[in-house]
Design a protein around this motif. Structure first.
Motif, PDB file in Angstrom:
ATOM      1  N   VAL A 167       0.808  -1.286  -0.193  1.00  0.00           N
ATOM      2  CA  VAL A 167       0.009   0.017  -0.108  1.00  0.00           C
ATOM      3  C   VAL A 167       0.926   1.205   0.020  1.00  0.00           C
ATOM      4  O   VAL A 167       1.596   1.413   0.916  1.00  0.00           O
ATOM      5  N   VAL A 218     -13.492  -2.481   3.067  1.00  0.00           N
ATOM      6  CA  VAL A 218     -12.800  -1.265   3.487  1.00  0.00           C
ATOM      7  C   VAL A 218     -13.548  -0.297   3.589  1.00  0.00           C
ATOM      8  O   VAL A 218     -13.356   0.767   3.799  1.00  0.00           O
ATOM      9  N   ARG A 220      -8.605   3.784   0.479  1.00  0.00           N
ATOM     10  CA  ARG A 220      -9.397   2.466   0.760  1.00  0.00           C
ATOM     11  C   ARG A 220      -9.309   1.475  -0.385  1.00  0.00           C
ATOM     12  O   ARG A 220      -9.209   0.408  -0.375  1.00  0.00           O
ATOM     13  N   ILE A 264      -6.005   0.102  -0.601  1.00  0.00           N
ATOM     14  CA  ILE A 264      -5.778  -1.169   0.109  1.00  0.00           C
ATOM     15  C   ILE A 264      -6.787  -2.338  -0.394  1.00  0.00           C
ATOM     16  O   ILE A 264      -6.190  -3.259  -0.464  1.00  0.00           O
ATOM     17  N   CYS A 318       3.044  -1.555   4.050  1.00  0.00           N
ATOM     18  CA  CYS A 318       2.343  -0.359   4.201  1.00  0.00           C
ATOM     19  C   CYS A 318       3.374   0.928   4.399  1.00  0.00           C
ATOM     20  O   CYS A 318       3.992   0.934   5.137  1.00  0.00           O
ATOM     21  N   LEU A 360      -7.124  -1.401   8.488  1.00  0.00           N
ATOM     22  CA  LEU A 360      -5.839  -2.193   8.117  1.00  0.00           C
ATOM     23  C   LEU A 360      -5.483  -2.914   9.249  1.00  0.00           C
ATOM     24  O   LEU A 360      -5.229  -4.493   9.035  1.00  0.00           O
ATOM     25  N   GLN A 405      -5.800  -7.220   8.811  1.00  0.00           N
ATOM     26  CA  GLN A 405      -4.419  -7.936   9.105  1.00  0.00           C
ATOM     27  C   GLN A 405      -4.898  -8.969  10.098  1.00  0.00           C
ATOM     28  O   GLN A 405      -4.437 -10.195   9.959  1.00  0.00           O
ATOM     29  N   MET A 446       2.424  -7.934   8.649  1.00  0.00           N
ATOM     30  CA  MET A 446       2.395  -6.366   7.932  1.00  0.00           C
ATOM     31  C   MET A 446       3.581  -5.475   8.330  1.00  0.00           C
ATOM     32  O   MET A 446       4.154  -5.840   9.540  1.00  0.00           O
ATOM     33  N   PHE A 459       4.607  -1.905   8.617  1.00  0.00           N
ATOM     34  CA  PHE A 459       4.117  -0.527   8.689  1.00  0.00           C
ATOM     35  C   PHE A 459       5.192   0.412   8.863  1.00  0.00           C
ATOM     36  O   PHE A 459       5.667   0.596   9.806  1.00  0.00           O
TER      37      PHE A 459
END
Lengths: 257, 326, 289, 322
Positions: B94, B139, B162, B165, B178, B197, B201, B208, B210
């Motif tokens: 993302v 989302v 969104r 994602i 991300c 998110l 997840q 993930m 981040f």
């Protein structure tokens, strides 16, 4: 007692995509001598439009801007009126990479403002320029440098020095630290606090970041869709928000778990 | 513990002609399934390049060394076809700015289903469309059917993120990268995006990574946090420990520079100087010139290693020498 | 030095500017060629070994020799001398066109872009109409009305080239107007005229110069075309375009040299101007990146 | 899709703009007669002795005794009815003269357009996809050279090599019948297109490079979309807008350059008619051809404008706000 800056019922409407958007509707606030007022809001809240109207870059549809009891015209006529307005209010913009003339070295950028606003010449003027640069933590070495050789933080310092060179009573900061890295942002925030103490300049501090506003300002407005939804001391806004939107805003700020 | 989804070991990335110092200088990073790992640091620290390298998206002219394993596949040596499959099935990203990241001339529906239609031959187009609709709903977009036919300029930034994602999740990836997914958004929108998110997840059990420059955000989202400076991970620990007791002076400096909503601060204590230039390549610790606890003669001549202390680690000679001394 | 953001680094690395010719030598070579031609034009009487208009019918279409460095044409005139003298008309014309249209274009573009509003709409509409008249067509129309020679085409082309500069300047000025540094000047109390002329114009002038340089090449091509068509420089005055026109008979006889010499001069000059203009533009773009 | 009202507004605005431009252009072309030195009647006849009927028709056509505006409207209504007046040198209807020569010019333009599109686009695409490598450098060097070769130089050199020395093509003439005509027009079309091939390939290359650098291209790649698909659906597709815009502007140059090429190859087309007419001060013909060239340019650009919303949906978004 007359305020340093009094803004009454500023309105501004734009036409975009076929319909009218009220960028500011009846925005009013007071900034006292030597005070610091924050304007908080998300994108589209009208905080930047308000700032631009206050410094004269944008003409309000209606409303008044009163500086020390005198109304400022939205379109100054003639040299003296222009300079007078400039000495009332100056601004520092968000993007440090776009707010300086790329052709003009740092010292010269400050000097041309000093030249416009004072009768200083020769060595006196140069001393004044170095003084101003010194106030923002820059030295003779930077004075001869072009903006593109400076970091974002340094550029924002130059922008501040250049605004101070006019000798303004009010300094508007429009998201002036938002584009900076945290460590550099903290340096500039401290600088602003120091300058306020040193020169007594009133600060109108515009930001989306409540924590930063709290650090800099005693009082703040919360704006949303062109309207002021709440005003008060920053401490009270944070601890006991009255308006639902202020609470939403506070609630959205991430906090360590 | 199972093998991590993402395993980067001693990854170096150089850009000759553009940067004198390595953009990545020996990055070690692991993300396991079901885990949220944070990557924080200022601009130029190498966070984004790290995430892109994990997907094999390295800039032209870059020299990369080290090992990057995603779900068991060696990204740096995988043939183009394998890499493509990995990107469409195992890992997704993302990006920060959805306005730039979605082709403005194509419909939202096209953005969502494109990978399914073109990456895997014979994929059922109707199934892809169905999944796109489901994801748009997941989302939190109000009118999935209509959005599929809309163009990006008809949606707000928050809505587009969104979509971004949803697009990343189309291939049901095990690993989601991300890259500052909320930096371009307002805080109220950020809160919604972050909770979406987090929910996805958890539901999908993804690993993930981040990336953010916002320490508070990292602390609220992540299990573990890595701090990067000048292309190196200088410290990593569980989110809680890192913020309670930062060991590296850079981490401590970042925390001291951040204005707080909770505590009344008389004065911030910023880190001196500016982030390390790409043209500088110091002999010793990359943070030495800004460090308030620098040990002259030592820090400026010796590169510290990342040393583990229990389940956390830091890259500071200060902590290593005191350990040796004590 | 600026600390670059990583994404900026990535972008730059992937699309680092690729140039046709590596290094600075091409710039120096181009500048050198242009200086050489300029000197030839200025000192033509000293350089040319013969009178460029003197015919010698006993010695037509001669090949290169010690006497005639580049041979002679179909009426026995010395090609080298005609080339050297031809540099005068071939370079002075474009210079006049570019100078006039740049001054005019900057004026119009600056006013339109800076003032904006209704005035800008009117000017833009007029520019649109002017764009519909290609320079060569306007020059041909001018020759019909005012007669053959260099003057009518130069005036017509100066007008036809104006909208190219004007539109560029207008765009740059409008972009600058919303730049914070320009807003800062206004807030600091500098007068609008001062900001436009002394702050904004110098910032965009390198780009205007780059555009004007490239335009020089086009103006040269257009004026040479007029001479080639027999509508521009009139015989027996020598000019690269009319030299090429004169050589058509010889070419059909299988003697292309008299055509090749002025052709090479035209092509080399235009390449030099294009390379200089583009390099200039690239450098500015990279500096501002 | 944008609402019908928006599309109608967009189209209406453009068509109206074109109508205004054409009207203004026709006025300027007509009024230029009065910019010429001397009395318009003297200028038009240039001291030639015309037959009394011809003289009368000239005065009638230009309405030389009427007020200026009446003269213009009279002339304009003739033009709108396809009547461009009478040529001085041929003593014939300008419309007939032009009609007879239109075929050659149109064939030449179409052949050149095909060459420009195919070669220019290909070179630009190949260059951009190999940015920095040998193929790209070759494209850059070639286009730098070709952009500087004027069409009359190309014409002379092509004649010298392919017609005189090698004898593969005829040196003169337009040919009879379609195939023969194409054969005769091959060298002229090449001469005409060289500069434009260079310009189109330059524009294509830089538009492609710009699009290649966009983040959505990287996003598509990160999602496992194959490279060729990314190039086709995101890079080339998005680059079409600027390529089309520049091509539209180039049309003006192409139309005028055909005059040079036709003269050089002795073709009997519109362009060579224009040059002959200038030589003979045949103002009605010059006037008519000028108007046709301007009109063609304006209409092609209208077409380009109308195609833009199909390429970039954002074009119409701006319209909705007006």
């Amino acid at each position: 007692m007359t305020a340093l800056l009094e803004v009454e019922d500023l309105c501004k409407t734009y036409r975009a995509h076929g319909h009218e958007v009220a960028a500011a509707s009846a925005v009013s606030f007071r900034l006292e001598e030597g005070g610091s007022l924050g304007i908080v809001g998300e994108s589209g809240s009208g905080k930047t439009t308000t700032a631009r109207m206050v410094v004269g870059l944008e003409r309000p549809d209606s409303g008044r801007i009163v500086f020390r009891g005198q109304e400022l015209s939205s379109r100054p006529r003639g040299r003296s009126e222009r300079l007078e307005r400039a000495r009332a209010i100056q601004i520092v913009f968000q993007d440090p990479y776009l707010s300086l003339d790329p052709r003009v070295a740092v010292g010269a950028a400050v000097e041309q403002v000093v030249k416009l606003h004072t009768k200083l010449a020769g060595a006196d003027r140069r001393r004044r320029v170095l003084d101003l640069l010194g106030q923002v933590g820059l030295g003779e070495r930077e004075a001869g440098t072009l903006p593109r050789r400076l970091s974002g933080g340094q550029r924002q310092r130059v922008a501040i020095a250049r605004a101070l060179a006019v000798g303004p009573a009010v300094l508007v900061l429009d998201e002036a630290v938002s584009a900076l890295d945290v460590s550099v942002q903290a340096q500039v925030l401290n600088l602003l606090t120091d300058i306020r103490e040193l020169t007594g300049v009133g600060l109108l501090f515009i930001s989306h970041d409540l924590a930063v506003v709290r650090y800099v300002c005693d009082e703040a407005l919360v704006m949303r869709s062109g309207e002021v939804v709440e005003r008060g001391s920053t401490a009270q806004l944070l601890s006991a928000p009255q308006h639902a939107y202020t609470r939403v805003l506070l609630d959205a700020i991430p906090r360590p778990a | 513990m199972s093998t991590p989804l993402l395993q980067m070991s001693d990854v170096w990335l150089r850009l000759p002609g553009i940067a004198n110092r390595p953009i990545l200088a020996g990055v070690d990073l692991e993300v396991a399934a079901g885990e949220v790992v944070g990557l924080v640091g200022e601009s130029g620290s190498g966070k984004s390049v790290t995430a892109r390298t994990a997907l094999g998206l390295v800039p032209r002219g870059a020299q990369v060394e080290g090992r990057v394993l995603v779900d068991g596949t060696d990204v740096l040596s995988a043939p183009a076809d394998r890499l493509r499959r990995l990107r469409s099935e195992s890992a997704a990203m993302v990006f920060q700015d959805p306005r730039a990241g979605i082709n403005p001339m194509r419909r939202i529906g096209d953005h969502l289903t494109e990978a399914a239609r073109f990456a895997k031959r014979g994929e059922d187009v109707r199934a892809a469309r169905k999944r796109a609709l489901d994801l748009l709903e997941a989302v939190g977009l109000p009118h999935p059917e209509r959005h599929l036919k809309q163009f990006p300029h008809e949606l707000s930034g928050g809505m587009l993120q969104r979509v971004m994602i949803a697009g990343a999740l189309m291939g049901s990836p095990k690993l989601l990268l991300c890259d500052e997914p909320t930096t371009a958004l307002d805080v109220t929108t950020q809160k919604e995006i972050v909770s979406i998110l987090a929910r996805l997840q958890q539901d999908e059990g993804m690993g993930m990574l981040f990336i953010t420059h916002d320490l508070d955000l990292a602390a609220s989202v992540c299990d573990r946090v890595h701090v990067m400076y000048a292309g190196q991970v200088v410290e990593h620990a569980s989110a809680k420990e890192l913020f309670a007791s930062p060991q590296h002076p850079y981490t401590a400096g970042l925390l001291a520079s951040t204005p707080s909503l909770e505590v009344v601060q008389e004065r911030l204590r910023p880190i001196a100087g500016t982030p390390l230039s790409l043209l500088a390549d110091p002999l010793g610790c990359t943070f030495a010139e800004r460090c308030d606890r620098v040990m002259e003669g030592l820090c400026t001549t010796q590169r510290p290693e990342l040393v583990e202390h229990g389940d956390r680690a830091d890259r500071c000679l200060l902590n290593q020498t005191t350990e040796v001394a004590g | 030095m600026t600390a670059l953001a990583p994404t900026a680094v990535v972008g730059r690395a992937r699309f680092a500017k690729v140039r046709a010719f590596g290094g600075d030598w091409i710039i120096w070579l181009s500048a050198g060629v242009l200086v050489l031609f300029a000197l030839a034009a200025v000192f033509a009487p000293l350089i040319a070994p013969y009178d460029p208009e003197a015919t010698d019918l006993r010695n037509v279409l001669a090949g290169p020799s010690g006497d005639h460095l580049l041979g002679t044409d179909q009426v026995g005139r010395d090609t080298f001398s005609r080339l050297v003298y031809g540099a005068r008309t071939s370079l002075v014309g474009p210079l006049a066109v570019v100078a006039a249209s740049t001054v005019l274009g900057v004026l119009v573009g600056l006013v339109a872009g800076w003032r904006g509003g209704r005035l800008d709409s009117v000017i833009s509409r007029v520019l649109d109409i002017m764009f519909a008249f290609p320079a060569l067509l306007l020059a041909i129309l001018a020759v019909t009305l005012f007669g053959k020679g260099l003057v009518a085409p130069i005036v017509a082309m100066s007008i036809a080239y104006t909208p190219f500069i004007a539109r560029q300047v207008r765009g740059l000025v409008i972009a600058s107007r919303s730049r914070p540094y320009v807003a800062a000047y206004t807030v600091q109390g500098f007068s609008p005229t001062d900001v436009a002329v002394r702050r904004v114009l110098p910032n965009i002038s390198p780009l205007i110069l780059a555009q004007a340089t490239v335009m020089f090449g086009y103006a040269l091509l257009d004026l040479a075309a007029m001479s080639f068509l027999g509508l521009g420089v009139q015989p027996p005055t020598s000019d690269w375009g009319s030299m090429i026109n004169d050589s058509r008979g010889a070419v059909l006889l299988g003697e292309p040299l008299t055509a090749v010499v002025p052709s090479v001069a035209v092509i080399v000059t235009v390449i030099a101007f294009n390379v200089l203009g583009e390099e200039l533009g690239d450098r500015i773009a990279r500096r501002d990146a | 899709m944008a609402p019908a009202v928006t599309i109608l507004k967009y189209v209406g605005r453009r068509v109206l703009g074109v109508a205004i431009t054409l009207l203004a252009a026709s006025f300027l072309i007509f009024a230029s007669l009065y910019a010429a030195p001397g009395d318009p009647a003297d200028f038009l006849t240039q001291g030639r002795t015309l037959s009394p009927e011809a003289m009368a028709s000239l005065r009638e056509q230009y309405g030389l005794d009427d007020p200026f505006l009446v003269q213009y409207l009279h002339w304009l209504s003739g033009v709108l009815h396809g009547d461009f007046g009478t040529s001085f040198q041929f003593r014939d209807d300008v419309t007939t003269l032009i009609g007879a020569r239109l075929g050659t010019t149109l064939t030449l333009m179409v052949m050149a357009a095909v060459l420009i599109t195919v070669v220019g686009l290909t070179a630009g695409i190949v260059g951009s996809l190999n940015a920095g490598r040998a193929a790209d450098r070759l494209v850059l060097v070639m286009t730098t050279f070709l952009a500087a070769v004027p069409s009359f130089v190309a014409a002379i050199l092509l004649i010298s090599v392919f017609a005189v020395r090698l004898g593969w093509f005829p040196t003169f003439g337009g040919g009879e019948g379609l195939l023969d005509r194409i054969y005769h027009l091959t060298l002229p079309a090449v001469a005409l297109s060289l500069t434009f091939v260079a310009l189109v390939s330059r524009v294509t290359r830089s538009a492609m490079l710009e699009e290649l650098g966009r983040e959505h291209v990287e996003v598509a790649t990160s999602r496992g979309v194959p490279r060729s698909t990314v190039v086709r659906r995101h890079v080339l597709r998005n680059a079409l807008g600027p390529i089309l815009t520049v091509s539209g502007i180039l049309v003006a140059g192409l139309l005028v350059s055909s005059a040079i090429v036709e003269s050089a190859f002795g073709l009997s087309g519109l362009g060579s008619l224009l040059i002959q007419s200038v030589d003979k001060s045949d103002f009605p013909v010059v006037q008519a051809i000028t108007l046709i060239v301007v009109g063609a340019f304006v209409l092609v650009n209208l077409l380009v404008d109308l195609l833009q919303p199909l390429i970039d949906p954002r074009t119409l978004a701006g319209e909705a706000g007006r």
